[in-house]
Design an enzyme around this catalytic site. Structure first.
Site, PDB file in Angstrom:
ATOM      1  N   ASP A   7       0.888  -1.171   0.000  1.00  0.00           N
ATOM      2  CA  ASP A   7       0.000   0.000   0.000  1.00  0.00           C
ATOM      3  C   ASP A   7       0.924   1.219   0.000  1.00  0.00           C
ATOM      4  OD1 ASP A   7      -2.315   1.541   0.179  1.00  0.00           O
ATOM      5  OD2 ASP A   7      -2.198   1.629   2.355  1.00  0.00           O
ATOM      6  N   GLU A  68      -1.276  -1.206  -4.906  1.00  0.00           N
ATOM      7  CA  GLU A  68      -2.537  -0.501  -5.112  1.00  0.00           C
ATOM      8  C   GLU A  68      -2.449   0.396  -6.339  1.00  0.00           C
ATOM      9  OE1 GLU A  68      -4.781   1.180  -1.683  1.00  0.00           O
ATOM     10  OE2 GLU A  68      -4.899   2.961  -2.943  1.00  0.00           O
ATOM     11  N   ASP A 141      -2.594   1.311   6.868  1.00  0.00           N
ATOM     12  CA  ASP A 141      -1.766   0.980   5.701  1.00  0.00           C
ATOM     13  C   ASP A 141      -1.283  -0.470   5.744  1.00  0.00           C
ATOM     14  OD1 ASP A 141      -1.046   4.102   4.929  1.00  0.00           O
ATOM     15  OD2 ASP A 141      -1.145   3.692   7.061  1.00  0.00           O
TER      16      ASP A 141
END
Lengths: 175, 175
Positions: A7, A68, A141
């Site tokens: 992330d 992501e 996160d």
């Protein structure tokens, strides 16, 4: 199969490693967050993330990396940091010849909660449940990185099943 | 002093190396463009840019790297590619301990044309003139990379002069 989920972010970059042999199963290997100081030079920040990702790749030897995919966000500054940190992680994986997949936040949410519009708390709850963890992973996160890895493991298996089914239809094996 | 300017992009990444010993002087060392296929995997594209930048750093051994700073653009997809390619170039420089500077497009335009609102053609015209080239550098990304390098060389010198003047005032040397 083992996947490293990333992330991306300059201030906090979530990393999560998950193993899975089939959809519906998943086990935690490692989870953590790389941080770089907001007042540091961009070169030092990106180099810090690069060293951290390299260390995780060395330590856990994943089969693939899932990052992501960011399309649009309100804050251009945030998008830039996300794109920059993500690019460094993608380059680390590509340098080793590892496959890299990008998943959108809604694909990730749908994979772990069943809904592409789930909120962050719901994602963290499901990650905790699916990996049978004693405590919720923090910060968000870190939980998101694990959700990305799970998404990649299960989506990949689903896509492979669909491809096999279509191949079966084409050769007449499905009749 | 020698600077590598990078106008980042996934499809075309402009690279320009310029030498300068004082503001108002600049000489071309090398200019070119890295290209990666639009239909290739993002990992392969970023790795291709990384290899290209490494090769230029090895070949020309610059003292600093200047990269275009992107704040906002109409197309989020374009911003992402610019941020990703720029991040890889920044990480390459940081890995070698080279200083990295980011300059905005208007700083670059002001440095080479005198106006932050100059158009692309005017920037290319001035780059051609300042470097005493026989032909205009193409594509625009190559000219922009050279303009970035010139901007960095001259801005750095101007900032150093200002700092020296202020130090002189503080110590009374200016009286």
């Amino acid at each position: 199969m083992r996947v490293l989920g990333v992330d991306p972010g300059l201030t906090r970059c979530g990393l999560g490693v998950v193993d899975s042999s089939r959809p519906g199963t998943a086990s935690l290997v490692d989870v953590g967050v790389l941080r770089t100081p907001a007042d540091a030079d961009i070169g030092l920040r990106l180099h810090g993330i690069e060293r951290g990702v390299e260390e995780w790749l060395d330590r856990h030897n994943p089969d693939a990396v899932a990052v992501e995919r960011v399309f649009a966000q309100a804050n251009v500054r945030t998008v830039m940091g996300t794109a920059q940190a993500g690019a460094v992680a993608i380059a680390c994986a590509a340098r080793r010849g590892l496959p890299v997949a990008l998943h959108t936040p809604s694909e990730v949410k749908a994979a772990v909660t069943g809904s592409g519009r789930a909120d962050k708390a719901q994602v963290t709850t499901m990650v905790t449940r699916l990996l049978r963890l004693d405590a919720r992973p923090t910060p968000a996160d870190a939980a998101d990185a694990l959700a990305l890895a799970i998404c990649h493991l299960w989506r990949g298996a689903a896509l492979a099943r669909m491809a096999a089914a279509q191949a079966g239809l084409r050769t007449g094996a499905g009749r």
